[in-house]
Scaffold this active site. Structure first.
Site, PDB file in Angstrom:
ATOM      1  N   THR A 203     -44.684   3.824 -40.944  1.00 42.00           N
ATOM      2  CA  THR A 203     -45.198   2.892 -39.954  1.00 42.00           C
ATOM      3  C   THR A 203     -46.595   3.382 -39.683  1.00 42.00           C
ATOM      4  OG1 THR A 203     -43.126   2.251 -38.848  1.00 42.00           O
ATOM      5  CG2 THR A 203     -45.017   2.409 -37.449  1.00 42.00           C
ATOM      6  N   ARG A 231     -33.071  -7.632 -39.832  1.00 40.09           N
ATOM      7  CA  ARG A 231     -33.146  -6.364 -39.068  1.00 40.09           C
ATOM      8  C   ARG A 231     -34.559  -6.141 -38.487  1.00 40.09           C
ATOM      9  NH1 ARG A 231     -36.297  -1.405 -39.139  1.00 40.09           N
ATOM     10  NH2 ARG A 231     -35.021   0.208 -38.215  1.00 40.09           N
ATOM     11  N   VAL A 232     -34.612  -5.787 -37.238  1.00 45.30           N
ATOM     12  CA  VAL A 232     -35.879  -5.456 -36.587  1.00 45.30           C
ATOM     13  C   VAL A 232     -35.740  -4.059 -35.973  1.00 45.30           C
ATOM     14  CG1 VAL A 232     -37.484  -6.063 -34.745  1.00 45.30           C
ATOM     15  CG2 VAL A 232     -36.400  -7.873 -36.080  1.00 45.30           C
ATOM     16  N   GLY A 233     -36.732  -3.209 -36.196  1.00 45.93           N
ATOM     17  CA  GLY A 233     -36.688  -1.850 -35.650  1.00 45.93           C
ATOM     18  C   GLY A 233     -37.363  -1.757 -34.294  1.00 45.93           C
ATOM     19  N   ASP A 234     -37.793  -0.578 -33.969  1.00 47.36           N
ATOM     20  CA  ASP A 234     -38.403  -0.329 -32.655  1.00 47.36           C
ATOM     21  C   ASP A 234     -39.866  -0.742 -32.575  1.00 47.36           C
ATOM     22  OD1 ASP A 234     -38.809   1.814 -34.567  1.00 47.36           O
ATOM     23  OD2 ASP A 234     -39.958   2.804 -32.991  1.00 47.36           O
ATOM     24  N   THR A 254     -42.903   6.429 -34.591  1.00 51.37           N
ATOM     25  CA  THR A 254     -42.500   6.183 -35.973  1.00 51.37           C
ATOM     26  C   THR A 254     -41.217   6.960 -36.228  1.00 51.37           C
ATOM     27  OG1 THR A 254     -42.991   6.553 -38.294  1.00 51.37           O
ATOM     28  CG2 THR A 254     -44.116   8.006 -36.734  1.00 51.37           C
ATOM     29  N   GLY A 255     -40.241   6.282 -36.794  1.00 50.76           N
ATOM     30  CA  GLY A 255     -38.981   6.958 -37.047  1.00 50.76           C
ATOM     31  C   GLY A 255     -37.867   5.968 -37.250  1.00 50.76           C
ATOM     32  N   GLY A 257     -35.733   3.463 -36.424  1.00 46.17           N
ATOM     33  CA  GLY A 257     -35.911   2.547 -35.305  1.00 46.17           C
ATOM     34  C   GLY A 257     -34.714   2.380 -34.386  1.00 46.17           C
TER      35      GLY A 257
HETATM   36  N1  ASP Z   1     -39.749   2.713 -36.815  1.00 45.80           N
HETATM   37  C1  ASP Z   1     -39.774   1.888 -37.994  1.00 45.80           C
HETATM   38  C2  ASP Z   1     -38.557   1.030 -38.036  1.00 45.80           C
HETATM   39  O1  ASP Z   1     -37.471   1.501 -37.732  1.00 45.80           O
HETATM   40  C3  ASP Z   1     -39.871   2.674 -39.239  1.00 45.80           C
HETATM   41  C4  ASP Z   1     -40.719   3.908 -39.174  1.00 45.80           C
HETATM   42  O2  ASP Z   1     -41.445   4.129 -38.246  1.00 45.80           O
HETATM   43  O3  ASP Z   1     -40.661   4.704 -40.090  1.00 45.80           O
HETATM   44  O4  ASP Z   1     -38.664  -0.111 -38.433  1.00 45.80           O
END
Ligand code: ASP
Length: 336
Positions: A203, A231-234, A254-255, A257
């Site tokens: 991200t 699917r939607v992340g954070d 970032t991580g 989500g």
């Molecule tokens: N946070 C993002 C998601 O889950 C992915 C990422 O930051 O690596 O969509």
């Protein structure tokens, strides 16, 4: 005697680390994703490319802040080159969904006004971060999704592209490897252990403090490889992936989500500062190294507080990151 005492007291007070007098004129912090990033898996050439990409983003944001521009403008300026850079999982070069398309999410928040904007699941907006900012500034809404968000972006005059614009061979191969293993194992997989640089996620994001004392944060992503069912992340969720409040700090995450959403990570950094009086570093560390780690939530975050302190914790082997301050201090990091 009393005068000497007062003078010493004034001197001491003026040297506390949180003193506004010490606040740098501006600060910009960026990230290009956290994950399994190991030096032994990286070639010197690839590492140089990543560093150049991060440097370009820092330079773009710094130029805005140096010229007296706003934190919002700096965040957008820093994220644009990262969205254009195929190395990072945002804009061009974003990861593939299960259906071999690219679906992008982004969010933006102003610490000065408390306003926020986000878009999710867009396939044709060249610069999702611009669309998120437009939602914040030009609409009465906070979050727009899918074709509606695309229609809005078009009305706003943003650059639209075919979904194939985002395609890169690397991301296609990454998905193919996952699909092959999935077929063998008969189970769903979101990560790619064979991806040499970042096996899990990626991200991009930026947070800034401008010389007027205003904070802003932005985050842009393609999400996770092989995502499906919309699917939607954070990243596009205000409070989870992005948050900014002039009274506390600006945060971009970032991580993985799902963990960031459940723990409302970006807001939690600000809340710990506001309600517990925690420092930015303590609040950020507790969330990344304690709360998330205990749950198995991998990732990191970048943050800057109202006094210009920064934090960039991550619990993965690496996180592409960098910062620059008006004092001239700057740094780019990749590994632990
Ligand atoms: N946070 C993002 C998601 O889950 C992915 C990422 O930051 O690596 O969509």
């Amino acid at each position: 005697m009393f005068q000497i005492f007062i003078t010493i007291l004034i001197l001491m007070l003026s040297q506390t680390p949180d003193s506004p007098a010490e606040r740098p004129d501006f600060v910009l912090v960026i990230h290009g994703g956290a994950g399994t990033i190991k030096k032994e898996l990286m070639t010197p050439e690839l590492e140089a490319e990543y560093r150049a990409g991060l440097q370009a983003a820092l330079d773009a944001g710094k130029a805005v802040l140096e010229a007296g521009g706003s934190a919002e403008d700096a965040v957008e300026a820093a994220i644009l080159p990262l969205e254009d850079n195929p190395l990072f999982n945002a804009g061009k070069g974003a990861v593939f969904t299960h259906e071999k398309t690219v679906e992008l999410d982004a969010s933006f928040m102003s610490g000065k006004t408390g306003e926020a904007g986000a878009i999710s699941g867009v396939k044709t907006v060249k610069h999702p971060i611009r669309a998120a900012r437009k939602v914040m500034e030009e609409s009465v809404h906070v979050m727009l999704t899918g074709t509606g968000a695309e229609a809005f972006a078009q009305v706003q005059g943003l650059e639209m592209v075919e979904n194939s614009y985002f395609y890169t061979e690397r991301r296609e191969k990454q998905l193919d490897r996952i699909l092959a293993r999935e077929a063998e194992a008969h189970e769903t997989e979101l990560d790619d252990p064979n991806e040499p640089v970042r096996k899990k996620h990626g991200t991009v994001g930026a947070v800034a403090l401008d010389k007027y004392g205003n904070l802003a944060a932005g985050t842009s992503t393609g999400g996770m490889t092989n995502k499906r069912y919309g699917r939607v992340g954070d990243s596009p969720i205000i409070g989870a992936g992005t948050y900014a409040d002039n009274a506390t700090c600006a945060v971009s995450c970032t991580g993985h989500g799902e963990y960031y959403i459940r723990n409302v990570v970006a807001f939690d950094v600000s809340a710990r500062m506001k309600y517990q009086g925690s420092s930015l570093q303590t609040a950020s560390d507790q969330i990344i190294h304690e709360v998330l780690k205990e749950q198995g939530g991998t990732g990191g975050l970048i943050a800057v507080d109202k006094d210009g302190h920064i934090a960039m914790p991550f619990n993965t082997s690496g996180m592409f990151r960098g910062y620059v301050k008006s004092t001239g201090e700057q740094n780019i990091g990749i590994y632990q």
